[in-house]
Enzyme design. Sequence first.
Site: not given
Length: 402
Positions: A140, A98, A394
């Site tokens: 996450e 990040y 997707f």
Amino acid sequence: MLSDQSARVVRATLPAVGASLGTITEVFYRHMFEERPELLRGLFNRANQASGAQRDALAGAVAAFATALMEHPGERPDAVLGRIANKHASLGITADQYTLVARHLLGAVAEVLGDVVTPAVAAAWDEVYWLMANALIAMEARLYAEARVEDGAVWHTMEITERHEETPDAVSFDLGHPDGSPGGAFVPGQYVSVQAQLPDGAYQIRQYSLSTAPGRETWRITVKRERSADGRVPEGEVSSWLHANARPGDTLQVSLPFGDLLLPEGDSPLLLASAGIGVTPMLAMLEHLATVSPERPVAVVHADRSPVHHAHRLELSERVAQLPNASLHLWYEVTDHPDAAGDHVNEGWADITPISPAPGTIAFLCGPLPFMKTVRTDLLAHGLSPRDIHYEVFGPDLWLSK
């Protein structure tokens, strides 16, 4: 949440930033890949970069997050980020990445907007970015902890045990561990990432739903070969490679299962609406329901080009038949086929009107974005709550960018 000072700056500059987000994300990806070209060859989807879909998805997510901060200043809009966090976890994204994104994204804002980006503006948007990034990092980390792995350590080798040609453009693969151990637990509706090394040496990753219920010795994925607009030349890099090369005995790098299209417990009525290869998570849900909650009311809607193109067509009918309170509603663009007969087969575009889903129904959608948006609009018109309508896409999630 966002500080008062930054909130005032973001509110004032959001129109200018929002109007330029497409250019900002284009500059961002260009500079990041110039510095780290291996990311394009080994992590990011090259096709989505070429088409601009990934740029549009990022722009939509940033705009939605910033707008939510303005409209609900006392809350962190985590709901916008859940799908992104699951996708990142399936790719093995880690917190340190990040920082790289921050440098190039905020640098792109300054490059595109020029003198508009004063130190105060730069600081405010840096705060927005890190609110978004830290929320994703925390989500996450929680996903990795639940999977009982170190952050990013989601990849393992799996062996193709069986291959089945489902339609001219869809093939399924059963995947097992080379040592014969079970595939592992997952929740119906989740997906895995699959990594393929292509002829030019690049590694590309795609996501595929697990299309059978948990508890089997192997996992199953079904891969539709993506074609170009003329319908002849294969377009999807990974799907074409898997169709042409993947055979029983071969190994693939496969991630742990992730995804937030999760079948809920309880006895609320369900509506499962899919189109094309979007049928795959619905098969896992239906098989699981037959074991744990066979009496649950379920309406199943599927749309496809024709019976010939409908992957797992017979299996879908069999799964529905196992549930005494389930109904099947098929919609085909072309019905001039012997298998298109039956009371549950219709011609044209999918229409949920005959089903009349009751309030309290929980709906799950998977398929092309226009299909899902149309079905969602119809469900809302029938009185379903927005919180009870869930979807899976997707590739880049363009729902927020259109």
